[in-house]
Design an enzyme around this catalytic site. Structure first.
Site, PDB file in Angstrom:
ATOM      1  CG  ASP A  49     -21.732   8.134  38.437  1.00 52.51           C
ATOM      2  OD1 ASP A  49     -22.143   9.242  38.823  1.00 52.51           O
ATOM      3  OD2 ASP A  49     -20.530   7.873  38.233  1.00 52.51           O
ATOM      4  CE  LYS A  50     -29.794   4.562  33.180  1.00 49.71           C
ATOM      5  NZ  LYS A  50     -30.250   5.036  31.882  1.00 49.71           N
TER       6      LYS A  50
END
Ligand code: URA
Length: 241
Positions: free
Chosen positions: A103-104
């Site tokens: 994920d970011k």
């Protein structure tokens, strides 16, 4: 067959413009003959390309370990956000893609390669290699959670999650924060976050430490990368079989 200047940059001997300079300085030979034109073609499997008389080893694929920092997306390109590929030099980016996705806001180990077969087999359903994450969790993680992770959780998919190993490292009772290690063998979207949601807790910080036998190099600062060693590559290939 590829251009010799391209070969030099792909093998990370020099950038495309530095390669031109090396050729001008007559430091590059092909099968013993001085190369005078970077556009000359070579067959990297057969031709012996040397720099100052030392053969340049041909590597068909590249295998890189990136310490992914938070704030970039795991994609090869993105119109809005910085991507993990932005941390690599231009001459290496072509053809490479990340294996799986973080994920970011997740940090840690990301394998990036142009070996499509390995990428595919490491992620093939049922053959997911174990991945270990360190996390800080809002809430008190208990032995009941350890058992629930082991038995499988309902995260809204058709099946329960596969058994996961949860280890409690430290619990800060006053702040209601726990530090844990979790090892999963699947790669569902937001999997670790959804597993903690399923036990009414929230991931505050997530970092991937390992993927199979491949461990995040402690020497790599966030945003830094290095090539895998031949041993790391052969271990991973063995695990992906
Ligand atoms: N699980 C998550 O929730 N996020 C990640 O980035 C990786 C695993």
């Amino acid at each position: 067959m590829i251009r010799i200047d391209k070969f030099l940059s792909q093998m990370q001997v020099a950038t495309r413009s530095e390669s031109k300079k090396l050729i001008k300085m007559k430091r590059i030979t092909k099968n013993g003959v001085t190369v005078t034109d970077g556009g000359e073609k070579c067959d990297p499997q057969k031709d012996c390309i040397c720099l100052d008389g030392t053969p340049i080893a041909y590597q068909e694929y590249h295998y890189l370990m990136l310490h992914k920092p938070a704030g970039c997306v795991t994609a090869t390109e993105d119109r809005r956000d910085k991507t993990v590929m932005d941390y690599l030099p231009d001459n290496l980016r072509r053809g490479l893609s990340p294996v799986g996705r973080l994920d970011k806001d997740t940090e840690g180990l990301l394998l990036i390669t142009d070996d499509g077969a390995l990428n595919h087999s490491l992620l093939a359903p049922g053959r997911h290699v174990p991945k270990t994450y360190y996390a800080r969790i809002q809430g008190i993680v208990t032995e009941t959670d350890v058992t629930a992770f082991q038995e499988g959780l309902d995260i809204g998919e058709k099946k329960l999650t596969a058994p996961a190993r949860l280890e409690i490292l430290h619990v800060e009772e006053e702040e209601q924060v726990s530090e844990i290690l979790v090892t999963i063998t699947e790669g569902k979207f937001h999997q670790v976050k959804r597993m903690f949601q399923a036990v009414d807790k929230c991931v505050l910080y997530l970092k991937r430490l390992s993927m199979g036998s491949l461990h995040l190099d402690q020497e790599l600062a966030p945003g830094a990368w290095r090539e895998l060693t031949p041993e790391e590559i052969s271990n991973l290939k063995e695990e992906a079989k």
